[in-house]
Design a protein around this motif. Structure first.
Motif, PDB file in Angstrom:
ATOM      1  N   ARG B  99       0.835  -1.206   0.000  1.00  0.00           N
ATOM      2  CA  ARG B  99       0.000   0.000   0.000  1.00  0.00           C
ATOM      3  C   ARG B  99       0.864   1.247   0.000  1.00  0.00           C
ATOM      4  O   ARG B  99       1.773   1.389   0.807  1.00  0.00           O
ATOM      5  N   GLY B 100       0.535   2.148  -0.875  1.00  0.00           N
ATOM      6  CA  GLY B 100       1.257   3.407  -0.893  1.00  0.00           C
ATOM      7  C   GLY B 100       2.561   3.311  -1.659  1.00  0.00           C
ATOM      8  O   GLY B 100       3.019   4.282  -2.236  1.00  0.00           O
ATOM      9  N   ARG B 101       3.178   2.121  -1.661  1.00  0.00           N
ATOM     10  CA  ARG B 101       4.438   1.936  -2.373  1.00  0.00           C
ATOM     11  C   ARG B 101       4.163   1.487  -3.806  1.00  0.00           C
ATOM     12  O   ARG B 101       4.663   2.062  -4.748  1.00  0.00           O
ATOM     13  N   GLU B 102       3.360   0.413  -3.927  1.00  0.00           N
ATOM     14  CA  GLU B 102       3.077  -0.122  -5.263  1.00  0.00           C
ATOM     15  C   GLU B 102       1.678   0.249  -5.747  1.00  0.00           C
ATOM     16  O   GLU B 102       1.461   0.445  -6.934  1.00  0.00           O
ATOM     17  N   ILE B 103       0.735   0.277  -4.838  1.00  0.00           N
ATOM     18  CA  ILE B 103      -0.616   0.708  -5.186  1.00  0.00           C
ATOM     19  C   ILE B 103      -0.990   1.875  -4.271  1.00  0.00           C
ATOM     20  O   ILE B 103      -0.872   1.761  -3.054  1.00  0.00           O
ATOM     21  N   ALA B 104      -1.414   2.963  -4.848  1.00  0.00           N
ATOM     22  CA  ALA B 104      -1.883   4.066  -4.010  1.00  0.00           C
ATOM     23  C   ALA B 104      -3.343   4.336  -4.339  1.00  0.00           C
ATOM     24  O   ALA B 104      -3.858   3.863  -5.355  1.00  0.00           O
ATOM     25  N   MET B 105      -3.992   5.079  -3.464  1.00  0.00           N
ATOM     26  CA  MET B 105      -5.421   5.278  -3.663  1.00  0.00           C
ATOM     27  C   MET B 105      -5.797   6.717  -3.348  1.00  0.00           C
ATOM     28  O   MET B 105      -5.283   7.303  -2.401  1.00  0.00           O
ATOM     29  N   ILE B 106      -6.676   7.281  -4.155  1.00  0.00           N
ATOM     30  CA  ILE B 106      -7.258   8.581  -3.800  1.00  0.00           C
ATOM     31  C   ILE B 106      -8.767   8.439  -3.738  1.00  0.00           C
ATOM     32  O   ILE B 106      -9.343   7.572  -4.375  1.00  0.00           O
ATOM     33  N   PHE B 107      -9.381   9.298  -2.930  1.00  0.00           N
ATOM     34  CA  PHE B 107     -10.787   9.097  -2.618  1.00  0.00           C
ATOM     35  C   PHE B 107     -11.658  10.261  -3.059  1.00  0.00           C
ATOM     36  O   PHE B 107     -11.168  11.295  -3.503  1.00  0.00           O
ATOM     37  N   GLN B 108     -12.965  10.057  -2.854  1.00  0.00           N
ATOM     38  CA  GLN B 108     -13.944  11.024  -3.333  1.00  0.00           C
ATOM     39  C   GLN B 108     -13.897  12.353  -2.599  1.00  0.00           C
ATOM     40  O   GLN B 108     -13.976  13.401  -3.207  1.00  0.00           O
ATOM     41  N   GLU B 109     -13.753  12.287  -1.267  1.00  0.00           N
ATOM     42  CA  GLU B 109     -13.913  13.502  -0.483  1.00  0.00           C
ATOM     43  C   GLU B 109     -12.568  14.116  -0.123  1.00  0.00           C
ATOM     44  O   GLU B 109     -11.965  13.739   0.874  1.00  0.00           O
ATOM     45  N   PRO B 110     -12.107  15.065  -0.899  1.00  0.00           N
ATOM     46  CA  PRO B 110     -10.815  15.657  -0.547  1.00  0.00           C
ATOM     47  C   PRO B 110     -10.888  16.412   0.775  1.00  0.00           C
ATOM     48  O   PRO B 110      -9.878  16.670   1.413  1.00  0.00           O
ATOM     49  N   MET B 111     -12.124  16.747   1.194  1.00  0.00           N
ATOM     50  CA  MET B 111     -12.289  17.487   2.443  1.00  0.00           C
ATOM     51  C   MET B 111     -11.939  16.628   3.644  1.00  0.00           C
ATOM     52  O   MET B 111     -11.433  17.106   4.643  1.00  0.00           O
TER      53      MET B 111
END
Lengths: 314, 338, 301, 349
Positions: B99-111
């Motif tokens: 996680r974070g190294r090979e696969i990262a994720m961004i989400f719907q609520e930037p807030m």
């Protein structure tokens, strides 16, 4: 930081006004005449009048308040109705006793409550959560005087590690102080510990469900760092709030605990003076405890501004 | 059929291959199967759109890739392979390294996706130091560089600001900087632009596209907006009620859809350039998991449904990485976007 | 008509019982809550039928049989320092203890709820003044405030409970005010305004019902606290006065016999623990059942 | 300002249903000495004819919802006029205002919080009738019975609570409540944006149907430009509290006269890969400015790719646009080579 402090101090002015007014009004809500309370029912009108004059009861209410409040900064809180001793002197040697009891109880509460809350929150549904939750539920429900009594019965009366009653000032002997304060502090602090554990568990549970905790986990941060650093800092605000509240109730709780353990603090004095209806002393005790609470709230507020960047950065 | 998905990626092995993924949640209805036999792959430098309405299971799919579903109340079956390496059997510690190294994720609520109690810089620094083992100083310099990279003006100053001092668009940029700070191979973007205004959405889509190209990164883009898919995705996986119902290139899925649900979505989707076409709603709503029909799950809302549609239906391969889950796919002449 | 595909809309998302019934079912699923509610009901019955239930006359002194251990000579829980049957005294004391809780909570409710509504809905300087007064009252440690009031009014159960009620009032006020403020922000209030619903009707039909349900939770928790407070004050002799007794005053007397008969303080202590526990568990369960109602509403679809 | 601008296109002498003229709405931010006025809406004018759908589009902070709330008078109007059927609303208060409210109803964005969770659907729908008519409870029940069917639900649903319904169904209920008093104007404030595409379309159909059977006009507040194109007769585009341009939907979408409109339209992706990738996107740099410190002159100039010197100095006034409607942009009046003549300078290519 200093700006926050100044602003907080300014908003405290109306608070102090209401608090002192409330405390002062106690005397005047009393049905009947304090002078008669002092002298007993069958005294002569002349003597009653003399006492009224001495206590300043013949002046208008407002000037009595002004009189009383103007004494507060110089710690002049009037004199006892009975002993003619200044209230200040009566309170002076009892305040440190009560404060050290309160502080010790708070220490016990934080020492037990915080780890229990964290363990429960990070292991939801597991045995450790159950144990902590059940313990906390019981702790909140168990009266301090029951715990105190049982501690005396089982630990003090049957062995001699802890004395059953009495208080040894810290300056006399630190070891004896610790021995004398342990049982009362545990009895007084257990409910606070339970409350802290409960609230911290709740706060941490809800923080752990926040999106940013998911982000931290999605970025591969180690589980204990996510909890110990990312989540805990956000749970600190409710935690500090609870601890602040606990000081208030601990201070109240000393009334009973001092009575049980025979500690000569403000609490046991208060009980005696209430029964004697020695209003000036009661007023003094109320005023002192309110000031302590207000000071604690001020500290809590300042901690908010440290913990919450939204407050800190304008 | 599902195990052949990976095989068909002949030219290069996929970055992410999901095979027969199933997820169950504990609920008051007992264990509920919310995902069923989900299989698809994301190739190198490919952007794959995972499309569906709420309740289709697209977000659950993306969370299960990273093992982010609640451990005690969910059960996951099937294979998730990252560049050939099975993620399912990994320990928590090993998964944390991925996680974070090979696969990262961004989400719907930037807030809410950034920690309000830490500065943007500290949050990036923590991740960089965790995965790359850099010094504080190096990590901080990298954080500033990343912020500049994602188009945050004045990064040197903003690196020590808190999330609440950022606007929504800037926060999503910061989130992307955080996600890309260790140059992952795969970015999972879960509705990253849904909460943003269109002009900001356009900026963020361009940014994601740019970043993917620059870093040779694959993207799994979860969204309900077909316009966004048309804009950014090479391939499309359409999900409905916890299943993949159609898969293909963006061109194929949009122009020659083979599943009635895909057709329905296309006909319901308003088009800012086209007012002549009438919007045709799909009747009804996505059923909740405890009411998933036993047969074809879309049959109840499908205007082409026949008796045999009450029978379960498998995903049929139509060609390399082109599949559909419909009893009548070879008889229907469906209308695509024009 | 056909155009809007009514048949599709007709399939209501999920129908699993009506509001209250669903709430009830959720509540009933929590086993501990049921036990707690059952225990409280039992206590109420015990208090109501104390005369019938008590095996002995609670005031009958048998100076030969003082401080008996439990299960001796037909005294299930033993006898006290005057040889009175502990079980019978506990049963009678339940009356005073429960009544005390009811009085305190009512005082808090009657003072706090209307003021909270006013503070939250009227706002402005009224709100500011009420908030400052609330701050002030809340700065007094609860027990200290209570004994200060008792110092003025004299020790008695009613005075003690008035004092405890006074302690609650600002807490109720705060809670009602907070929920008024949050309900006010809800779109259905704006919707009602847009419709043209007159203000008093909005408060009665829209605000009040949605503010009172969290209050039920608080009242249950407050009942537990007032029971504790009453017991504490009576323990000190500042609450209920002889010949009446509550569990707290029983403990107060038992404390003096602590080195001879520990059981004597344990029995009323346990009654207090269980009853407070029941109130707290009930409150938590209610808040869970209510809370989930709201939460589930939001992640439907 | 010439005469042409004073008479908005399309009115042809008949009194419009709603006329909004030079509307200004301000909020007070903060208290005491720190208090500041946030001008949320300024100089906004438009009209809506009977039975017409007028859409106001814009991004967050554009003031579109504030405009709606000023019309329902749930927010105080600082300046300007709002006339409904020729009657000035800003001067009304108390009873009169309440009466006029039966004629303007609203459907809100969030179908979850717009219905009172502790009230039966029956009572929610009948609330406007309770307030505005003297129907007895039987008559109100009968009306609720008809209304719920009119929005495609069943009479048995009247005895349920909001939580038992999905978002789309709640929105139907909210619509039933809004049309209970047969208003002539229904304001839909982002009424579709919380819904999935297929549900969105169902609601669009329902609204269209109601428009035809009950001859109501809609003021449609939305940020989704694609949806608006499919439902509105005319459209107004707002940015930072001001109306940038308005006009017949086809004209605005095909030939946007304002650079902001052009940028906005180009940012909306179309659901077709080939077409979408061929489109030229006009990217706007940066964020919307802080509304407490709006730019001088034209509020859009800080992000406008075509900004000129005059844009910082003068607030552009509405000017008739070619093809109908108005545009507030100096390009049309003071553009370098235009000499005050309005022409189409922008193309959607």
């Amino acid at each position: 930081m200093s700006r926050v402090l100044v602003r907080r101090l300014l908003t405290m002015i109306p608070l102090l006004f209401f608090v002192t007014l409330g405390t002062f009004m106690l005397t005047h809500l009393i049905p009947g005449d304090p002078a008669i309370t002092v002298l007993g029912d069958n005294s002569t009108p002349e003597r009653v009048e003399a006492v009224r004059e001495r206590l300043g009861l013949n002046e208008p209410l407002l000037s009595q308040y002004a009189d009383w409040i103007s004494g507060v900064p110089s710690l002049d809180l009037g004199t006892s109705l009975f002993s003619s001793e200044p209230v200040r002197d009566t309170l002076a040697n009892r305040i440190p006793v009560t404060l050290s009891l309160t502080a010790a109880a708070l220490f016990v509460a934080v020492l037990i409550g915080v780890p229990a809350g964290i363990l429960a929150a990070t292991n939801p549904g597991r045995w450790i959560d159950r144990v902590a939750t059940i313990g906390a539920t019981l702790g909140v429900a168990a009266p301090s005087y029951l715990i105190g009594s049982l501690l005396i019965a089982w630990l003090a009366l049957k062995s001699s590690i802890f004395p059953a009653t009495g208080y040894v000032p810290m300056e006399e002997s630190v070891v004896d102080w610790a021995r004398s304060i342990t049982l009362p502090a545990v009895a007084l602090g257990s409910a606070a510990a339970a409350e802290i554990a409960r609230q911290l568990r709740g706060a941490l549970r809800s923080v752990l469900q926040e999106d940013y905790v998911r982000t931290a986990r999605a970025m591969g941060l180690r589980g204990r760092i996510v909890v110990g650093k990312y989540a805990l800092k956000n749970a600190m605000i409710p935690l500090v709030t609870v601890i602040g509240f606990q000081v208030t109730s601990l201070l109240g709780g000393t009334v009973i605990i001092e009575q049980i353990f025979g500690i000569q603090g403000l609490g046991s004095l208060a009980v005696r003076k209430v029964l004697e209806q020695d209003i000036p002393v009661v007023q003094g005790i109320v005023l002192v405890s309110v000031f302590v609470v207000i000071a604690v709230n001020l500290v809590v507020d300042l901690m908010y501004s440290y913990l919450d960047p939204k407050v800190r950065v304008r | 059929m599902s195990d052949s998905t990976a095989r068909q990626l002949d030219e290069a092995s996929p970055v992410l291959a999901i095979d027969g993924l199933g997820v169950e949640f504990a609920s008051e209805h007992g264990w509920l199967r919310v995902l069923d036999e989900v299989s698809f792959a994301v190739g190198p430098r490919e952007t794959v759109g995972l499309v569906g309405e709420s309740g289709s299971g697209k977000s659950v799919t993306s969370l299960s890739v990273l093992g982010l579903l609640p451990r005690r109340s969910s059960r996951v079956v099937g294979d998730i392979r990252l560049r050939g390496r099975e993620l399912g059997g990994l320990s928590t510690a090993e998964l944390e390294d991925v996680r974070g190294r090979e696969i990262a994720m961004i989400f719907q609520e930037p807030m809410t996706s950034l920690n309000p109690a830490f500065t943007i810089g500290d949050q990036i620094v923590a991740v960089v130091r965790r995965h790359l083992g850099w010094t504080k100083k190096q990590a901080r310099a990298h954080a500033i560089e990343m912020l500049g990279h994602v188009g945050i003006p004045n990064p040197r100053q903003r690196v020590s600001e808190y999330p609440h001092q950022f606007s929504g668009g800037m926060r999503q940029r910061a989130m992307i900087a955080l996600a890309l700070s260790c140059r992952p191979r795969l970015l999972i973007a879960d509705e990253p632009t849904t909460a943003l205004d269109v002009t900001i959405q356009a900026q963020i889509l361009d940014l994601i596209r740019e970043m993917a190209e620059e870093n040779d990164m694959s993207v799994l883009f979860v969204t309900h907006d077909l316009g966004v898919v048309a804009d950014i995705c090479d391939r499309v996986v359409v999900m409905y009620a916890g299943q993949v119902v159609e898969e293909g290139t963006a061109e194929e899925v949009f122009c020659t859809p083979r599943h009635p649900y895909t057709e329905g979505l296309l006909r319901a989707m308003p088009d800012v350039e086209d007012h002549v076409r009438e919007l045709v709603p799909i009747p009804g709503t996505v059923p909740p998991p405890w009411e998933f029909p036993a047969g074809c799950r879309f049959a109840d809302r499908c205007s082409y449904a026949q008796d045999r549609c009450r029978q379960p239906v498998a995903l049929t391969e139509l060609g390399p990485r082109r599949a559909v889950r419909c009893h009548r796919f070879d008889e229907l002449d469906l209308e695509g976007a024009s | 008509m056909t155009a809007s595909t009514p048949d599709s809309a007709v399939t209501v998302a999920r129908v699993r019982g009506r509001g209250l019934r669903r709430f009830a079912r959720r509540f009933l699923r929590q086993r501990t809550a049921l036990v707690a509610a059952g225990f409280l009901l039992l206590m109420v019955l015990v208090a109501l039928f104390a005369d019938v239930l008590a095996p002995h006359d609670p005031d009958a002194q048998t100076l030969r049989d003082t401080l008996l251990s439990p299960l001796t000579d037909g005294h299930v829980l033993g006898t006290d320092e005057l040889g009175r049957d502990v079980l019978s005294r506990l049963i009678h004391a339940a009356r005073v203890s429960l009544l005390a809780a009811v009085i305190a909570v009512s005082v808090g409710f009657v003072l706090g709820v209307p003021l909270g509504l006013i503070s939250g809905y009227v706002g402005g300087w009224v709100d500011t003044v009420l908030q400052r007064i609330t701050d002030a009252v809340m700065s007094f440690p609860p027990l200290i405030l209570a004994i200060a009031v008792i110092a003025v009014l004299g020790p008695s159960l009613t005075n003690a409970m008035l004092a405890v009620g006074l302690v609650f009032a600002p807490r109720f006020l705060r809670l009602v005010r907070a929920s008024v403020l949050s309900v006010r922000e809800q779109t259905y209030i704006e919707a009602a305004k847009t419709i043209g619903t007159p203000m008093p009707v909005i408060v009665l039909r829209h605000v009040l019902p949605n503010v009172l349900s969290p209050m039920i939770v608080q009242m249950s928790l407050a009942a537990g606290f007032s029971l504790l407070a009453e017991a504490g004050l009576s323990f000190l002799g500042l609450g209920v006065q002889p010949p009446d007794s509550s569990w707290g005053s029983m403990m107060g007397r038992a404390f003096r016999e602590l080195n001879q008969q520990t059981w004597l303080i344990v029995w009323p202590g346990l009654m207090i623990v269980f009853t407070v526990l029941a109130f707290n568990v009930l409150g938590d369960a209610l808040s869970d059942a209510l809370g989930r109602e709201i939460r589930e509403g939001n992640d439907d679809e | 300002m010439n005469d042409q601008a004073a008479v908005p296109a399309g009115t042809s002498g008949k009194t419009p249903l709603l006329e909004v003229d030079d509307l200004e709405v301000a909020y007070r931010i903060g208290r005491g000495r720190r208090a500041q006025d946030l001008i949320a809406v300024s100089g906004v004018s438009f009209h809506i004819d009977h039975g017409e759908t007028f859409a106001v589009v814009g991004e967050s902070g554009s003031g579109k919802s504030t405009t709606a709330r000023a019309i329902t008078r749930t927010l105080p109007v600082r300046a300007g006029n709002i006339r409904l059927g020729g009657r000035e609303l800003t001067e009304l208060s108390g009873r009169e205002l309440r009466r006029i409210r039966s004629d303007v109803q609203m459907v809100f964005q969030d179908p979850y919080s717009s219905l009172n969770p502790s009230m039966l659907i029956r009572d929610s729908i009948a609330e406007p009738l309770r307030v505005h008519t003297d129907l007895d409870s039987h008559a109100r029940d009968a009306a609720a019975h008809d209304l719920i069917q009119a929005v495609g639900l069943l009479p048995e649903h009247l005895n349920r609570y909001p939580y038992e319904f999905s978002g789309g169904q709640r929105q139907r209920i909210a619509i039933a409540r809004a049309i209970a008093t047969s208003p002539s104007l229904v304001i839909c404030d982002e009424a579709l944006s919380a819904l999935d595409v297929s549900t969105q379309n169902q609601i669009i159909r329902l609204l269209e149907e109601i428009r035809q059977t009950k001859s109501v006009a809609y003021l449609f507040i939305a940020h989704d430009l694609a949806v608006v194109r499919h439902i509105a007769d005319r459209v107004g585009v707002m940015y930072l509290g001001r109306m940038m341009e308005s006009g017949p939907t086809e004209r605005v979408y095909n030939a946007p006269a304002h650079p902001y409109t052009e940028a906005l339209l180009s940012a909306v992706p179309v659901p077709h890969p080939r077409r979408q990738r061929a489109r030229r996107r006009m990217l706007l740099p940066g964020d919307v400015p802080n509304p407490l410190e709006p730019p001088s002159g034209c509020v859009f100039r800080t992000r406008c790719p075509r900004a000129m010197d005059i844009c910082a100095e003068e607030v552009p006034m509405p000017f008739p646009a070619v093809g109908g409607g108005e545009v507030a942009c100096h390009l049309h009046t003071s553009g370098p080579e235009l000499g005050g003549e309005s022409v189409r300078v922008l193309s959607t290519a």
